[in-house]
Design an enzyme around this catalytic site. Structure first.
Site, PDB file in Angstrom:
ATOM      1  N   HIS A 161       0.886  -1.256  -0.131  1.00 44.82           N
ATOM      2  CA  HIS A 161      -0.143   0.017  -0.049  1.00 44.82           C
ATOM      3  C   HIS A 161       0.760   1.316   0.130  1.00 44.82           C
ATOM      4  CE1 HIS A 161      -3.370   2.679   0.474  1.00 44.82           C
ATOM      5  NE2 HIS A 161      -4.086   1.629   1.107  1.00 44.82           N
ATOM      6  N   ASP A 380      -9.511  -4.822 -17.681  1.00 49.09           N
ATOM      7  CA  ASP A 380      -9.549  -5.654 -19.020  1.00 49.09           C
ATOM      8  C   ASP A 380      -8.210  -5.899 -19.456  1.00 49.09           C
ATOM      9  OD1 ASP A 380     -10.166  -6.883 -21.302  1.00 49.09           O
ATOM     10  OD2 ASP A 380     -11.710  -5.275 -21.786  1.00 49.09           O
TER      11      ASP A 380
END
Length: 437
Positions: A161, A380
């Site tokens: 993170h 995608d």
């Protein structure tokens, strides 16, 4: 999930994927907003069986495109270290991200609903460095591609993170997808984090209660039967709040002025209900932490594509008895915490860490992470959007995660959290009280 045991029939040796071209070396600066959240975030993306891709496997496509996108995001190919100032910094060695291929002995449907974060199942879909003792021994990015007997596959990511927040992480994943599809990056990363350097000298203009430590002193004379110190295993559950459910929660809150937002309503409700479910004594203080995206709140706003963490933690606190007795009180506190985050407040938070090196305390705290607006379905890689996605685990026991159900799921927000069994039963009862038609 939980009764199902996922068996990884074959897992290849982890390999390194360096950038496809030579990239800059040296130390890469991490801002003070990056320093406080150096935890590993694990997510999974499930893809249905794909049509023949000209003989190229998903692993080949993902590995090759990862090498190409790392040219733009080259710090991810480095390793975390400690600077002479005692801060986290990236040594841009160009070693590369870790990549693992695996095969499961079942169909992808057998793993069940990935919105129920069962680490015993989903954790096997994300690579973890064996024997790593701390984050300095873990790569900044690792990717595991697990192929299932049905032809589907899961991409499991483990990302530190400290490299970026949710907005930045999705920008990276979407850039990776564009690269895999042979497209140029629609939003190249802005790598320079100097815009968030502390002022010289530092100037702390606000009290930063997010770092306040709540002790057990308030409960010394109470025998409330609570489960705060319950060391039993956590149950992880997800609760769906449909648009109609959210409207009912909002209807319970009569605030002056504008109507409360979905986040304010749900954050106030979850905070109050969790505090009650944990059986906190009425005089004990309960704290709420959550992140606010500072990108549009900085003056001037941070540039589009900013690579690092631009979130600032804000907080609210209240006596448990007062909190559980009044949902409007909880929501007003949430609203106040949101409105407190201004450019001046965020600059003060950056400088506060510079002078104290303090870490936010999670004692008697709920930490809400809102992923409900992150475009996970835009990931995608050439096979269309993921059929399902979600966290492989919650990074801390105090964390509750908000995820969008998506329009295809009827809309609304899914709340994920972990609690001991007794507390989870009570939390579920409180949820059912407000979500029942």
């Amino acid at each position: 999930m939980g009764v199902f045991e996922l068996r990884i029939g074959q897992q290849g040796e982890p390999s390194l994927v360096p950038p496809a071209e030579e990239t800059p070396t040296g130390l890469y600066y991490l801002s003070n907003l990056d320093q406080n959240i150096a935890v590993i975030v694990q997510t999974v993306y499930c893809f249905r069986p794909a049509a023949d891709g000209g003989g190229r496997s998903a692993c080949d496509v993902l590995r090759e495109s990862l090498a190409k996108v790392l040219v733009h995001y080259y710090p991810l190919a480095g390793r975390l270290t400690i600077s002479g100032e005692g801060k986290l910094v990236v040594d841009c060695t160009g070693e590369g991200a870790v990549f693992v291929e695996a095969e499961a002995d079942c169909a992808m449907a057998d793993i069940g609903d990935v919105t129920e974060p069962d680490p015993s199942v989903l954790g096997k879909l994300v690579y973890s460095v064996p024997g790593a003792k701390n984050i300095l021994e873990m790569p900044l990015l690792s990717a595991q591609v697990t192929k299932f007997k049905c032809g589907g596959f899961v991409l499991g990511l483990a990302i530190n993170h400290c490299m970026f927040d949710g907005v930045g992480a999705m920008q990276f994943v979407n850039s990776w997808g564009e690269t895999a599809r042979g497209l140029p990056l629609s939003l190249p990363p802005v790598l320079d984090r100097a815009v968030l350097r502390a002022r010289d000298p530092p100037k702390v203009d606000f009290p930063h209660h997010e770092f306040a430590q709540i002790t057990d002193e308030a409960d010394d004379d109470e025998d409330d039967g609570g489960v705060i110190g319950d060391s039993s295993p956590l149950l992880h559950r997800s609760f769906r709040f449909t648009p109609a459910c959210i409207a009912r929660v909002k209807a319970l809150v009569a605030l002056e002025g504008r109507a409360c937002t979905t986040f304010e309503a749900l954050a106030g409700f979850v905070w109050s209900a969790r505090t009650r479910a944990l059986g906190m004594g009425p005089s004990r203080r309960s704290k709420l932490l959550f992140a606010v995206d500072g990108r549009p709140r900085f003056s001037p706003p941070l540039p589009a594509g900013y690579f690092g963490n631009a979130i600032v933690l804000t907080s609210a606190a209240c006596a448990a008895g007062e909190l559980t007795a009044s949902l409007p009180r909880a929501v007003r506190l949430v609203r106040g915490a949101v409105e407190a985050v201004t450019d001046a407040y965020m600059r003060s938070a950056v400088d506060y860490f510079e002078t104290t090196r303090a870490r936010p305390s999670l004692a008697s705290t709920l930490l809400i992470t809102a992923w409900s607006r992150l475009p996970f379905r835009a990931a995608d890689f050439g096979w269309g959007p993921p059929a399902a996605y979600g966290p492989a685990a919650l990074p801390e026991k105090e964390v509750a995660l908000f995820l969008s159900c998506g329009e295809e799921g009827g809309g609304g927000v899914r709340v994920l959290l972990g609690l001991p069994a007794a507390a989870m039963a009570e939390f579920q009862r409180l949820v059912e009280e407000v979500t029942a038609a």
